[in-house]
Every structure is written in C-alpha cells, then in structure tokens.
Enzyme design. Structure first.
Site: not given
Length: 311
Positions: A58, A95, A256
């Site tokens: 990520d 994220h 996600s």
C-alpha cells in the site's frame, strides 16, 4: 508501453481530504460494528491472529499508537519513502495506515482506540506509489509481492485496483511465486464511486481472494463496491472507521476497507489452523461465510458472499 494507472479505488479518501468529521477517539471501538455483527469478537475466544504475518502492499503503514509493536518489517519499492516502508508515499498517503489498523490495530488502552480483526497478527509495511500510470508502478507491485513472500508473509493484502481486467506480465511471475510459497493474496474489487464498474486486476487474477463490499445492512454496496464474476466473498465497505498517519480516527468507505477485514479473517484462520495450506484456508473462508440471501449467483457479491449473520 505506458503502464496501467494503479489506484487505491477508495471513495472516502476524497472525503477525508475534504475534512470528513473525525470520529471521537473514545468511541472509535463502538463504531467498529463489524466486530460483533460478523462474529469477529466470538472468534477471538479461539485466536486473535498470533503467529501470522500480513503484508500490507500500500502507501505505507505509519507509526501510530494503535499499531505499536504490530509492524515487524517493511520496505519501500517506490524510491520515495523510507527504507522500512513506514513513510507514507504516493497519492492518498493515509491509505496504508487506514488499511493496517483494520487488519491488526492493537487499540491504545483497554476498550479504547482502533482494534483490528486480527489484533495479535504481525504486519509488513510495503510501500508503493499509487496514482501513476508509469510502468514502474506495476513493477513496484511485482517486487513488493516477492519481497513480502521472502520476508515471511502468510497473507498479502492489496487494497488497490488497475481498473482493467488484465494485468502486466510481471505480475504473473510474482503472484505465482506467492501461490507456490503458500501465501494467501487478498485484493479489493474496487468501487463504482471511483470509476471501477467492473472488478479489475489484481482481483481478477486466478487464485486471488477478490473482496466486494456490503453496506451496513449486509446488502451489496452500490458506490463502495464493483461487480464481477471473480468475487469470492464480500465484507463491509460502508460506514468504516480507520486511523490516519496523524493518529486521527476518520470515517471512510470502499472495498479498500473490506479487503483488510477479510485479510484479518484469513489471519485468524491461519493462526487457529496452521496445518491448513493456502488453498484450504481460502476454501474454509468461503465455505464458512454466510451465503447471500436469497442464495443466487450475484456478480456484485459472489456465490457464497460473506453477509452479516442472521439475527
């Protein structure tokens, strides 16, 4: 040839950037409805994921209180971050940390702070640069998969999509390498709200556990998920909460977030049943999921979709 754009595929990062209301730190645990609704707290009577390592490929998993002691290794494949993979890089820097807290958050005190599905699992932080169409991003991900395998990953979480059905040749070798080394790879299906109408790679790669999204009622999410016949299971993708690199709890949505919930469940299975190989773990994940109701093949949720438990 120009590469595919590698996207996080998350609808809520824009909301976070625009100042979505932060959750209160003293109530963040109460906002994690999936822990009770999906039987996670019951599973903790058996295992909390100890002995299992989950690689988060990520934007980088930051050093925050909820993840103290959780990250046992990492690397940066982008050339933009720190050697340990902990410095957020690329578009949507929050994220990777949001994802990491959903997998293995440890909380900050008894009953406080974000706790993940597998709070005793270990994490590997493998940073790559999202948002670029450069061929090198594809290669970053291929290298990230191989590094994760070579550094002890039992599970790999990939909350990203290419918005295309196919994938680069470099991924063939990398994902085959993971499968040959008994690693379970979990990938997000992508979201309509971010332009992914149909599931894209890596969730289209055979052998990958493709994860779709559900709303709070356990129905297929329209904006925070996509459709496709490769979907294996579905998990909550709306009204989610996670922790940013600044340590702030925020609301977000998207597959996600659904993917790390499933990766956490895989970690629980691998911890409780170390005798099972990757294929048997995936089979157990799908077979023990609650079938969609009514039970029919729905491309938005998969054949044996994971919906919330019946009352």
């Amino acid at each position: 040839m120009r590469g595919r754009a590698i996207l996080t595929g998350v609808t809520a990062l824009a909301l976070v950037a625009a100042g979505a209301a932060p959750a209160h730190a003293d109530t963040v645990r109460d906002l994690e409805y999936w822990l009770d609704d999906y039987g996670i707290t019951d599973a903790w009577d058996v295992t909390r994921g100890a002995g299992v390592t989950v690689a988060v490929i990520d934007s980088g998993v930051a050093d925050i209180p909820e993840l103290a002691g959780a990250v046992v290794g990492g690397t940066d494949e982008s050339g933009e971050g720190s050697a340990d993979g902990r410095t957020p890089v690329g578009e949507g820097e929050e994220h990777g940390t949001l994802v990491g807290t959903m997998v293995a958050g440890r909380g900050t005190a008894a009953g406080q702070g974000m706790v993940g599905v597998a709070p005793e699992a270990n994490l590997l932080s493998v940073s790559v640069a999202f948002g670029s169409g450069d061929q090198d991003v594809e290669d970053q991900i291929a290298r990230a998969v191989r590094w994760s395998v070579d550094n002890g990953a039992d599970v790999i979480n990939m909350s990203l999509t290419t918005n295309t059905l196919d994938w680069p040749a470099s991924w063939d070798d990398a994902f085959l390498y993971a499968f040959e080394h008994d690693v379970v790879v979990v990938a997000a299906a992508g979201n309509r709200g971010s332009g992914t109408v149909e599931v894209g790679a890596p969730a289209t790669i055979p052998g990958v556990v493709a994860v779709a999204g559900l709303d709070r009622d356990g129905d297929a999410s329209f904006d925070a998920s996509s459709q496709g016949i490769t979907i294996a299971v579905a998990a909550p993708s709306e009204e989610l909460v996670g922790i940013t690199p600044e340590g702030t709890p925020v609301y977000w949505s998207g597959t996600s977030g659904a993917a790390p919930l499933v990766a956490g469940v895989v970690a629980l299975i691998r911890s409780a049943h170390p005798e099972l190989d990757a294929n048997d773990v995936i089979n157990r994940l799908i077979r023990t999921a609650t079938p969609a109701t009514p039970p029919f093949r729905d491309p938005s949720t998969g054949t044996d979709s994971w919906t919330r438990r019946p009352p």
